[in-house]
Design an enzyme around this catalytic site. Structure first.
Site, mmCIF file in Angstrom:
data_model
loop_
_atom_site.group_PDB
_atom_site.id
_atom_site.type_symbol
_atom_site.label_atom_id
_atom_site.label_comp_id
_atom_site.label_asym_id
_atom_site.label_seq_id
_atom_site.Cartn_x
_atom_site.Cartn_y
_atom_site.Cartn_z
ATOM 1 N N ALA A 1 0.506 -1.014 -0.133
ATOM 2 C CA ALA A 1 0.180 0.058 0.097
ATOM 3 C C ALA A 1 1.043 1.201 0.068
ATOM 4 O O ALA A 1 0.707 2.036 -0.821
ATOM 5 C CB ALA A 1 -0.948 -0.344 0.840
ATOM 6 N N ASP A 2 1.485 1.332 1.011
ATOM 7 C CA ASP A 2 2.403 2.338 0.639
ATOM 8 C C ASP A 2 3.341 2.539 -0.278
ATOM 9 O O ASP A 2 3.955 3.350 -1.026
ATOM 10 C CB ASP A 2 3.555 2.514 2.145
ATOM 11 C CG ASP A 2 3.191 2.660 3.497
ATOM 12 O OD1 ASP A 2 3.159 3.909 3.072
ATOM 13 O OD2 ASP A 2 3.517 2.699 4.391
#
Length: 407
Positions: free
Chosen positions: A169-170
């Site tokens: 996600a990051d």
């Protein structure tokens, strides 16, 4: 050699991972990335992200901040804002990853900065985006994986939830933000105006859930964990040989037939449970049990060699020591040696996409805190006296960081 983004100036007002990764990608393509950091403190990753080597900065910071220059500016002081606005006038892109609302309180939000520089492409990376009922929630990779559904399909059925160890996600938000930024920069060439780019960890994780969403909408069944298997084909997963696991990917009828030939199980081709891909997915557990019965008689290396010779995709499962030292990683320059003013020679991941005409290069190691403050301010026309006066007024902190020799 002129790199593609060499005329683009980026203000990196982000920290931790998603924003710094995005800006590093832009810097790798030639952008002049100026990392704006709080005096005496800097990016939180400098101190809190993993191990340290010789200096004060963590290995995590070094991994995410090459090809940048660092300036210390106190955005909470009038003098600091004055200096920052001077940088904004000359910038093409700004990236920030504060929680929604913080940039406005600091007077560095898009509405404010657009008035200073209408051509500015302003990218905000947050946990859930700038709008919606979850927009003010904390923006962590763990949270995004949990609430996007990603964690619900990780691991094996019946076991405790796990997240993807690689922070998808990051890092994915950084990638999507870079994609949005470059699209906006290209669009600016047509309209003459910048625009706001809104990226989030939640939408990144959800946006990467291509197979899972297709399965849910297509079947009405909520996707469940399936270990290393694939939702759309079988066999396509890790299997056990006599000594260790390896992976196979027989994703079409031709490869399935070739696999059956290699394991000397032609009867599987006529087995009613496995006659097409849909049935092989439905009966995956039985299929893998049949195959592992055959694989148990030889080592993983032997099976990989035999399968590749027959044209069936197969591979050993490497740990990072094996992957980083592999002949392919070496041939593709995926481990770089970078000279750092404090750390000496460090290693970093190479460029994952190569440009043939203008190959990327490491122009700067990860910067020391405030290392380039005076240099950058001089470049936008400030005199030494003006810089000194702003420092006295609290814009840059008490003392600029100095470059230290390697220990």
């Amino acid at each position: 050699m002129t790199l593609p983004l060499s005329r683009i100036k980026v203000l990196d007002v982000s920290q931790i991972m998603a924003g710094p990764f995005c800006c590093m990608l832009l810097g790798d393509m030639g952008a002049d990335v100026i990392k704006v950091e709080t005096p005496g403190i800097g990016d939180q990753t400098r101190k809190s992200m993993g191990f340290r080597l010789k200096g004060a900065d963590s290995g995590g910071f070094l991994a995410l901040n090459r090809n940048k220059r660092s300036v210390e500016i106190d955005l909470k002081s009038p003098a600091g804002l004055q200096a920052f606005y001077a940088l904004v006038k000359e910038a093409d892109v700004l990236v920030e990853n504060n929680r929604p609302g913080v940039a406005a309180r600091l007077k560095i939000d898009y509405a404010t900065l657009r008035g200073i520089n209408p051509r500015l492409v302003y990218a905000s990376i947050s946990g859930f985006g700038q709008t919606g009922p979850w927009s003010r929630r904390p923006g962590l990779d763990l949270i995004a994986q949990a609430m996007s559904g990603v964690m619900s399909v990780m691991g094996h059925a019946g076991q405790a939830p796990v997240k993807a160890s690689v922070p998808i996600a990051d890092l994915g938000a950084g990638l999507f933000a870079a994609y949005g930024i470059l699209s906006a920069v290209i669009g600016r060439g047509i309209t003459g105006e910048g625009q706001f780019v809104d990226a989030s960890l939640f939408e990144t994780a959800l946006g990467l859930s291509v197979w899972e969403s297709a399965e849910y909408w297509g079947t009405g069944q909520v996707p469940v964990p399936i270990g290393s298997a694939n939702r759309m084909s079988a066999p396509y997963q890790a299997v056990r040989a006599s000594d260790r696991n390896f992976v196979i990917g027989a994703a079409n009828p031709k490869l399935w037939a070739a696999l059956c030939g290699v394991v000397e199980r032609p009867d599987l081709l006529k087995d009613s449970r496995f006659t097409d891909n849909v049935l092989r997915i439905r009966n995956r557990e039985a299929l893998i049990a049949e195959l592992e019965g055959a694989f148990a008689h030889r080592t993983a290396a032997e099976w990989v060699e035999a399968l590749l010779a027959a044209g069936v995709p197969a591979a050993p499962i490497y740990d990072y020591a094996e992957a980083l030292s592999s002949e392919q990683a070496v041939a593709r320059d995926m481990v770089l040696k970078i000279q750092h003013p404090v750390e000496g020679e460090t290693r970093a991941l190479g460029f994952p996409v190569k440009l043939g005409g203008t190959p990327q290069q490491v122009r700067h190691p990860a910067p020391l805190l405030g290392q380039h403050t005076d240099e950058v301010m001089r470049e936008i026309g400030m005199s030494p006296e003006a810089i000194g006066a702003l420092r006295q007024a609290g814009a840059f902190g008490a003392v600029q960081a100095a470059t230290a020799p390697a220990a």
